[in-house]
Design an enzyme around this catalytic site. Structure first.
Site, PDB file in Angstrom:
ATOM      1  N   ASN A  10      -7.472  -3.657  -4.626  1.00  0.00           N
ATOM      2  CA  ASN A  10      -8.611  -4.508  -4.968  1.00  0.00           C
ATOM      3  C   ASN A  10      -8.051  -5.855  -5.415  1.00  0.00           C
ATOM      4  O   ASN A  10      -7.557  -5.982  -6.525  1.00  0.00           O
ATOM      5  CB  ASN A  10      -9.420  -3.834  -6.087  1.00  0.00           C
ATOM      6  N   TRP A  11      -8.122  -6.834  -4.527  1.00  0.00           N
ATOM      7  CA  TRP A  11      -7.501  -8.139  -4.809  1.00  0.00           C
ATOM      8  C   TRP A  11      -8.310  -8.961  -5.806  1.00  0.00           C
ATOM      9  O   TRP A  11      -7.816  -9.982  -6.292  1.00  0.00           O
ATOM     10  CB  TRP A  11      -7.336  -8.944  -3.514  1.00  0.00           C
ATOM     11  N   HIS A  96     -17.967  -1.281  -9.661  1.00  0.00           N
ATOM     12  CA  HIS A  96     -16.760  -1.641 -10.412  1.00  0.00           C
ATOM     13  C   HIS A  96     -17.187  -2.127 -11.804  1.00  0.00           C
ATOM     14  O   HIS A  96     -18.205  -2.809 -11.941  1.00  0.00           O
ATOM     15  CB  HIS A  96     -15.980  -2.738  -9.676  1.00  0.00           C
ATOM     16  N   GLU A 168     -12.020   4.798 -13.271  1.00  0.00           N
ATOM     17  CA  GLU A 168     -11.304   3.649 -13.828  1.00  0.00           C
ATOM     18  C   GLU A 168     -11.723   3.443 -15.277  1.00  0.00           C
ATOM     19  O   GLU A 168     -12.741   2.783 -15.539  1.00  0.00           O
ATOM     20  CB  GLU A 168     -11.641   2.385 -13.026  1.00  0.00           C
ATOM     21  N   GLY A 174      -6.557  -3.859 -15.908  1.00  0.00           N
ATOM     22  CA  GLY A 174      -5.949  -5.173 -16.132  1.00  0.00           C
ATOM     23  C   GLY A 174      -5.298  -5.337 -17.496  1.00  0.00           C
ATOM     24  O   GLY A 174      -4.935  -6.437 -17.887  1.00  0.00           O
ATOM     25  N   SER A 214      -4.468  -0.216 -14.298  1.00  0.00           N
ATOM     26  CA  SER A 214      -3.032  -0.452 -14.525  1.00  0.00           C
ATOM     27  C   SER A 214      -2.143   0.581 -13.845  1.00  0.00           C
ATOM     28  O   SER A 214      -1.081   0.931 -14.353  1.00  0.00           O
ATOM     29  CB  SER A 214      -2.722  -0.554 -16.025  1.00  0.00           C
ATOM     30  N   GLY A 235      -5.386  -2.860  -8.792  1.00  0.00           N
ATOM     31  CA  GLY A 235      -5.713  -4.279  -8.942  1.00  0.00           C
ATOM     32  C   GLY A 235      -4.451  -5.124  -8.873  1.00  0.00           C
ATOM     33  O   GLY A 235      -3.913  -5.394  -7.787  1.00  0.00           O
TER      34      GLY A 235
HETATM   35  P1  PGA Z   1      -5.729  -3.102 -12.383  1.00  0.00           P
HETATM   36  O1  PGA Z   1      -7.208  -3.119 -11.743  1.00  0.00           O
HETATM   37  O2  PGA Z   1      -4.881  -2.237 -11.509  1.00  0.00           O
HETATM   38  O3  PGA Z   1      -5.306  -4.512 -12.411  1.00  0.00           O
HETATM   39  O4  PGA Z   1      -5.879  -2.502 -13.758  1.00  0.00           O
HETATM   40  C1  PGA Z   1      -7.763  -1.966 -11.189  1.00  0.00           C
HETATM   41  C2  PGA Z   1      -9.176  -2.240 -10.732  1.00  0.00           C
HETATM   42  O5  PGA Z   1      -9.877  -3.005 -11.388  1.00  0.00           O
HETATM   43  O6  PGA Z   1      -9.626  -1.718  -9.701  1.00  0.00           O
END
Ligand code: PGA
Length: 251
Positions: A10-11, A96, A168, A174, A214, A235
């Site tokens: 997921n960019w 999301h 998630e 993040g 993460s 992400g």
């Molecule tokens: P992240 O994001 O890997 O940067 O934690 C994951 C996501 O939001 O799908």
């Protein structure tokens, strides 16, 4: 029944077009040959470019990070599920936590998006997960159960075969803080219990469940080795070809 293994990038709102092209080319060149399905979720405006780059490379697919809850018409700035399908896009993310929190998307809107995505033959990755406050108060299971019942409860078993769930935890997205493999496995196992209650045992056992939050080249292996985890929604670590390839190789 063997469930698909999936690594989805997921960019979010990152990369210039030339960076996006370099990223896809780097991954196409270096990804290990495997059965794992590799999914890219670029910003809308890069989807055409991504689909043309991955054409002919088996196991690679493109998806969108969002779609409109409306079919077509006077909705300035929106992108419909039908438009995505015409771009050779196969997947769409729905629910999301960034869409739920920053854009205040409601369960009703998420249901409408899934309805239109299904109608246009897109596969859906439906995201669920609790906040840190909810986890501290041991409400994570109730939260995820409600997110599944209220939104996916409207769909039938045939439709569920086209829906993937990503767990998630909001506190892990993040932040660099990952759920432990035990925490992730516990929730994935619980999601199968909920799917059995709402649908049946077959749906519970065949729906691919992804972990996100993460997940990176260092921790993917341990997470993916958990019994009920079928892959990851990535992400930050999906923005570097080397890291994304390592994650694909983690199975
Ligand atoms: P992240 O994001 O890997 O940067 O934690 C994951 C996501 O939001 O799908």
């Amino acid at each position: 029944m063997v469930r698909s293994k999936i690594v989805a990038g997921n960019w979010k709102m990152n990369l210039t077009l030339s960076e996006a092209v370099a990223l896809v080319n780097g991954i196409l060149k270096n990804a290990p040959a495997s059965e794992v399905k590799k999914l890219f979720f670029p910003p809308f405006i890069y989807i055409s470019e991504v689909t043309s780059l991955i054409k002919g490379h088996s196991g690679f697919y493109a998806g969108a990070q969002n779609c409109s809850e409306y079919q077509s018409g006077a909705y300035t700035g929106e992108i419909s599920a039908g438009m995505l399908k015409h771009l050779a896009c196969d997947y769409v993310l729905v629910g999301h936590s960034e869409r739920r929190n920053y854009f205040k998307e409601t369960d009703t809107q998420l249901q409408q998006k899934i309805t239109l995505a299904l109608k246009n033959n897109l596969q859906i990755i439906y995201c669920v997960g609790e906040t840190i406050h909810e986890r501290k108060n041991n409400l994570q299971f109730d939260k995820v159960k409600k997110q599944i019942e209220k939104v996916l409860g409207a769909f039938n078993r045939e439709e569920m075969t086209r829906i993937i769930i990503a767990y998630e935890p909001v506190w892990a997205i993040g932040t660099g803080e990952t759920a432990t493999p035990e925490q992730a496995q516990e929730m994935h196992e619980y999601i199968r219990v909920v799917l059995k209650e709402v649908f049946n045992e077959t749906i519970a056992q065949t729906t691919p469940l992804l972990y996100g939050g993460s997940c990176n080249a260092q921790n993917a292996k341990e997470l993916f080795s958990c019994k009920d985890i079928d892959g990851g929604l990535i992400g930050n670590a999906s923005l570097k070809a080397e890291d994304f390839c390592k994650i694909i190789a983690s199975f």
